[in-house]
Design a protein around this motif. Sequence first.
Motif, PDB file in Angstrom:
ATOM      1  N   HIS A 302       0.740  -1.347  -0.062  1.00  0.00           N
ATOM      2  CA  HIS A 302      -0.188  -0.100   0.028  1.00  0.00           C
ATOM      3  C   HIS A 302       0.807   1.348  -0.068  1.00  0.00           C
ATOM      4  N   HIS A 306       2.017   4.661  -2.654  1.00  0.00           N
ATOM      5  CA  HIS A 306       1.956   6.130  -2.652  1.00  0.00           C
ATOM      6  C   HIS A 306       3.204   6.542  -3.202  1.00  0.00           C
ATOM      7  N   ASP A 378      -7.084   7.176   3.345  1.00  0.00           N
ATOM      8  CA  ASP A 378      -7.089   7.820   2.049  1.00  0.00           C
ATOM      9  C   ASP A 378      -8.321   8.245   1.379  1.00  0.00           C
TER      10      ASP A 378
HETATM   11 ZN   LIG Z   1      -2.608   5.299   2.323  1.00  0.00          ZN
END
Ligand SMILES: [Zn+2]
Length: 505
Positions: A302, A306, A378
């Motif tokens: 994850h 980003h 997010d």
């Molecule tokens: Zn995140």
Amino acid sequence: KPGVGGFNGNGGRGIFDTGKTHFKVRNEMDKKIYFKDVAGCDEAKQEIMEFVHFLKYPQKYKELGAKIPRGALLVGPPGTGKTLLAKATAGQSGVPFLSISGSDFMEVFTGVGPSRVRSLFQEARQCAPSIIFIDEIDAIGRARGREGMFSSGGGERENTLNQLLVEMDGFGTTADVVVLAGTNRPDILDDALLRPGRFDRQISIDIPDINGREQIFQIYLKNIKLDNEPSFFSQRLAALTPGFTGADIANVCNEAALIAGRSNQAVVKMEHFDSAIDRIIGGLEKRNKVVSKIERRIVAYHESGHVVAGWFLEYAEPLLKVTIIPRGTGALGFSQYVPNDNRLMTKGQLLDMTCMTLGGRAAEQVLLGSISTGAQDDLEKVTKMAYAQVAVYGFSDKVGLLSFPQRDDGYSMSKPYSNKTGNLIDTEVRELVRTAYQRTVQLIEEHKEQVAEIAELLLEKETLHQEDMVSVLGERPFKPAEGTNYDRYMHGFVDEDEEEQQSVG
Ligand SMILES: [Zn+2]
Ligand SMILES: Nc1ncnc2c1ncn2[C@@H]1O[C@H](COP(=O)(O)OP(=O)(O)OP(=O)(O)O)[C@@H](O)[C@H]1O
């Protein structure tokens, strides 16, 4: 009235019982602590160095007309060394250290809290330059009027808080007293505490990464008789203890020695450490602080999403640092990027930031083939950003050049508009996020191998800095936008004080 301590029927403590006022000001100049005794939080040390400077050379700053910063909050989970760092700041500056814990105030009688605060500051002024440390400041510093349902002593706490504010303001510009305070919950603190001239700086102390843990082990292994080189142990032990704080590590070392002693051994061996770690992990599991291997892997992919999205999106602000170490606040991964509300942003920037924020979810989907709840935060950000683009900044052609002021929660608009417009806003927001996600997925697919490589490196090192990212992703193809954090980072801010830099170690 609440606040009359002990007189509300609990435990039959009478109003004249002066029993549990275990309040004490600790002035601990005898056992000095230095920065070298605090391992693995170099960034925090770097930031707090400013205060060492002020305390060592107050005159220099005064001659320049600079106001000495009054205080800083040390923010981090329990056991990460906030108290230790505050002590080390005193040791390093050679000034007295006075400490008190916020929770000590919760037991005292009406009127005692404020007067304790007064005498604490008085004592500090008398031995200035000096440092006051208030541990668990949230116990007194919670926002006023946000009293928990079951807590008593609200009025007393408020008076104590007010007195603290008065003292911090009352220093004038002359007293060289720095007030540091530790907390895990800066979010619940009263705004008044965070105003300029009070705790206007925040220094965060995170749970240590693998390197930090190794350094902390080195400190505590020094006192232990081992059957092998300390470095043999520190490396292995650091790898075995993700999520452990400095306090946990100190605990492991002591526990291992106790176990060895109990089995009549003359030296401490790896097996003793193994048992000690098992024991302490047991405790951590109860407190829900252990992250499973599977979770770690999801978080790594994850976060890597980003990183990679930020790297290859021209107007996004790439991450300076990324980590998979759990933070005390419950968030698993942590990506350091600070969207600045006050900055003027172009449509392109907002779009790229949206995509970067979606990068985590996209990486989970593309590389792991399944998605997790980890993207909630997010998605919340993305939703707010998307609403803002459509209904505040006038970026949507269909909605037009209209701006409906946002409500505090960021989701809906406070100005009335027709249902039709409301529906249109919703549709446009959804469409914006859908397109952004598509674009992000495509980007992640294009850089699939690199996402995997960054994720694996994260699993190995736990924290990655700019250099690590360059080593996998190559130099970023875009020039950093001027004035961004990334820009400042790339052009570097150099600390003038070489000598003190080095003593950070
Ligand atoms: Zn995140
Ligand atoms: N970075 C570190 N380096 C060396 N020792 C550490 C470190 N962090 C914690 N310790 C050890 O753990 C003990 C507890 O740390 P400390 O009391 O400073 O944590 P804290 O963050 O103030 O926690 P709390 O919020 O519970 O007061 C320290 O006395 C020290 O022995």
